[in-house]
Design a protein around this motif. Sequence first.
Motif, PDB file in Angstrom:
ATOM      1  N   THR A 187       0.839  -1.185   0.000  1.00 44.80           N
ATOM      2  CA  THR A 187       0.000   0.000   0.000  1.00 44.80           C
ATOM      3  C   THR A 187       0.878   1.239   0.000  1.00 44.80           C
ATOM      4  OG1 THR A 187      -1.631  -1.196   1.307  1.00 44.80           O
ATOM      5  CG2 THR A 187      -1.848   1.178   1.235  1.00 44.80           C
ATOM      6  N   ALA A 188       0.518   2.207  -0.839  1.00 43.43           N
ATOM      7  CA  ALA A 188       1.271   3.461  -0.878  1.00 43.43           C
ATOM      8  C   ALA A 188       1.120   4.176   0.463  1.00 43.43           C
ATOM      9  CB  ALA A 188       0.751   4.339  -2.012  1.00 43.43           C
ATOM     10  N   LEU A 189       2.191   4.757   0.921  1.00 39.98           N
ATOM     11  CA  LEU A 189       2.168   5.485   2.176  1.00 39.98           C
ATOM     12  C   LEU A 189       1.646   6.903   1.971  1.00 39.98           C
ATOM     13  CD1 LEU A 189       5.647   4.454   3.620  1.00 39.98           C
ATOM     14  CD2 LEU A 189       3.410   3.572   4.294  1.00 39.98           C
ATOM     15  N   SER A 190       0.943   7.403   2.966  1.00 40.56           N
ATOM     16  CA  SER A 190       0.439   8.778   2.926  1.00 40.56           C
ATOM     17  C   SER A 190       1.609   9.744   3.112  1.00 40.56           C
ATOM     18  CB  SER A 190      -0.582   9.000   4.036  1.00 40.56           C
ATOM     19  OG  SER A 190       0.074   8.995   5.303  1.00 40.56           O
ATOM     20  N   ASP A 191       1.352  11.006   2.831  1.00 39.96           N
ATOM     21  CA  ASP A 191       2.374  12.026   3.051  1.00 39.96           C
ATOM     22  C   ASP A 191       2.750  12.111   4.524  1.00 39.96           C
ATOM     23  OD1 ASP A 191       2.461  12.597   0.363  1.00 39.96           O
ATOM     24  OD2 ASP A 191       1.343  14.479   0.518  1.00 39.96           O
ATOM     25  N   LYS A 192       1.806  11.849   5.419  1.00 39.71           N
ATOM     26  CA  LYS A 192       2.091  11.890   6.853  1.00 39.71           C
ATOM     27  C   LYS A 192       3.115  10.828   7.236  1.00 39.71           C
ATOM     28  CE  LYS A 192      -2.230  14.046   8.032  1.00 39.71           C
ATOM     29  NZ  LYS A 192      -3.454  14.025   8.813  1.00 39.71           N
ATOM     30  N   ALA A 193       2.974   9.630   6.681  1.00 40.62           N
ATOM     31  CA  ALA A 193       3.946   8.569   6.942  1.00 40.62           C
ATOM     32  C   ALA A 193       5.258   8.869   6.225  1.00 40.62           C
ATOM     33  CB  ALA A 193       3.386   7.218   6.506  1.00 40.62           C
ATOM     34  N   LEU A 194       5.169   9.359   5.001  1.00 39.74           N
ATOM     35  CA  LEU A 194       6.381   9.692   4.248  1.00 39.74           C
ATOM     36  C   LEU A 194       7.190  10.785   4.922  1.00 39.74           C
ATOM     37  CD1 LEU A 194       5.090   9.569   0.565  1.00 39.74           C
ATOM     38  CD2 LEU A 194       6.669   7.971   1.688  1.00 39.74           C
ATOM     39  N   SER A 195       6.514  11.690   5.635  1.00 43.92           N
ATOM     40  CA  SER A 195       7.253  12.760   6.311  1.00 43.92           C
ATOM     41  C   SER A 195       8.199  12.192   7.366  1.00 43.92           C
ATOM     42  CB  SER A 195       6.292  13.771   6.939  1.00 43.92           C
ATOM     43  OG  SER A 195       5.611  13.210   8.054  1.00 43.92           O
ATOM     44  N   ILE A 196       7.819  11.099   8.000  1.00 38.01           N
ATOM     45  CA  ILE A 196       8.670  10.467   9.007  1.00 38.01           C
ATOM     46  C   ILE A 196       9.898   9.861   8.335  1.00 38.01           C
ATOM     47  CG2 ILE A 196       8.781   8.625  10.748  1.00 38.01           C
ATOM     48  CD1 ILE A 196       5.688   9.176  11.124  1.00 38.01           C
ATOM     49  N   LEU A 197       9.683   9.171   7.219  1.00 39.91           N
ATOM     50  CA  LEU A 197      10.812   8.600   6.477  1.00 39.91           C
ATOM     51  C   LEU A 197      11.700   9.698   5.896  1.00 39.91           C
ATOM     52  CD1 LEU A 197       9.195   5.576   4.609  1.00 39.91           C
ATOM     53  CD2 LEU A 197      10.905   5.499   6.441  1.00 39.91           C
ATOM     54  N   THR A 198      11.097  10.789   5.465  1.00 45.51           N
ATOM     55  CA  THR A 198      11.869  11.892   4.900  1.00 45.51           C
ATOM     56  C   THR A 198      12.765  12.533   5.949  1.00 45.51           C
ATOM     57  OG1 THR A 198      10.133  12.296   3.279  1.00 45.51           O
ATOM     58  CG2 THR A 198      11.683  14.097   3.675  1.00 45.51           C
ATOM     59  N   PHE A 199      12.240  12.694   7.146  1.00 40.97           N
ATOM     60  CA  PHE A 199      13.043  13.254   8.235  1.00 40.97           C
ATOM     61  C   PHE A 199      14.201  12.316   8.574  1.00 40.97           C
ATOM     62  CE2 PHE A 199      13.634  14.944  12.610  1.00 40.97           C
ATOM     63  CZ  PHE A 199      13.803  16.270  12.267  1.00 40.97           C
ATOM     64  N   ALA A 200      13.939  11.015   8.576  1.00 39.34           N
ATOM     65  CA  ALA A 200      15.001  10.034   8.823  1.00 39.34           C
ATOM     66  C   ALA A 200      16.031  10.077   7.689  1.00 39.34           C
ATOM     67  CB  ALA A 200      14.413   8.637   8.965  1.00 39.34           C
ATOM     68  N   ALA A 201      15.558  10.258   6.447  1.00 41.72           N
ATOM     69  CA  ALA A 201      16.470  10.349   5.310  1.00 41.72           C
ATOM     70  C   ALA A 201      17.365  11.572   5.443  1.00 41.72           C
ATOM     71  CB  ALA A 201      15.676  10.406   4.003  1.00 41.72           C
ATOM     72  N   TYR A 202      16.793  12.697   5.846  1.00 45.27           N
ATOM     73  CA  TYR A 202      17.580  13.907   6.056  1.00 45.27           C
ATOM     74  C   TYR A 202      18.722  13.634   7.035  1.00 45.27           C
ATOM     75  CZ  TYR A 202      18.973  18.252   8.276  1.00 45.27           C
ATOM     76  OH  TYR A 202      19.714  19.263   8.818  1.00 45.27           O
ATOM     77  N   HIS A 203      18.398  13.040   8.154  1.00 49.60           N
ATOM     78  CA  HIS A 203      19.419  12.786   9.171  1.00 49.60           C
ATOM     79  C   HIS A 203      20.454  11.769   8.677  1.00 49.60           C
ATOM     80  CE1 HIS A 203      18.160  15.338  12.430  1.00 49.60           C
ATOM     81  NE2 HIS A 203      16.912  15.020  12.155  1.00 49.60           N
ATOM     82  N   SER A 204      20.023  10.803   7.906  1.00 50.75           N
ATOM     83  CA  SER A 204      20.970   9.837   7.336  1.00 50.75           C
ATOM     84  C   SER A 204      21.928  10.519   6.366  1.00 50.75           C
ATOM     85  CB  SER A 204      20.220   8.712   6.609  1.00 50.75           C
ATOM     86  OG  SER A 204      19.558   7.872   7.514  1.00 50.75           O
ATOM     87  N   LEU A 205      21.388  11.394   5.530  1.00 48.31           N
ATOM     88  CA  LEU A 205      22.227  12.084   4.548  1.00 48.31           C
ATOM     89  C   LEU A 205      23.205  13.041   5.227  1.00 48.31           C
ATOM     90  CD1 LEU A 205      19.493  12.750   1.863  1.00 48.31           C
ATOM     91  CD2 LEU A 205      21.481  11.250   1.602  1.00 48.31           C
ATOM     92  N   VAL A 206      22.765  13.737   6.254  1.00 45.78           N
ATOM     93  CA  VAL A 206      23.620  14.689   6.954  1.00 45.78           C
ATOM     94  C   VAL A 206      24.727  13.972   7.713  1.00 45.78           C
ATOM     95  CG1 VAL A 206      23.665  16.361   8.867  1.00 45.78           C
ATOM     96  CG2 VAL A 206      21.918  16.526   7.109  1.00 45.78           C
TER      97      VAL A 206
END
Length: 84
Positions: free
Chosen positions: A4-23
């Motif tokens: 199932t495709a994730l909502s933007d609300k769920a994606l925001s959590i992964l995006t924040f984790a991605a930011y910290h991983s990249l930094v």
Amino acid sequence: MSQTALSDKALSILTFAAYHSLVSGETVTRVVLDDGKGHKADSQGVSEMEEAGLLSPDGERGTLTDEGLEALGKVIEAIRSAAR
């Protein structure tokens, strides 16, 4: 990972984790769900990720499951691909 495709609300959590991983250059395995200082992950997004088997919430933090780490890797790769 859930098909199932994730909502933007769920994606925001992964995006924040991605930011910290990249930094940091390190794989993020735990995410802050509520830091008590104004940063709070969306509760619907947290529930959705938990139901999808991507996140195991534990109070103020959550641990990405193996499937969650796989999803995080895909988000990071999508960000890198978009910049090529």
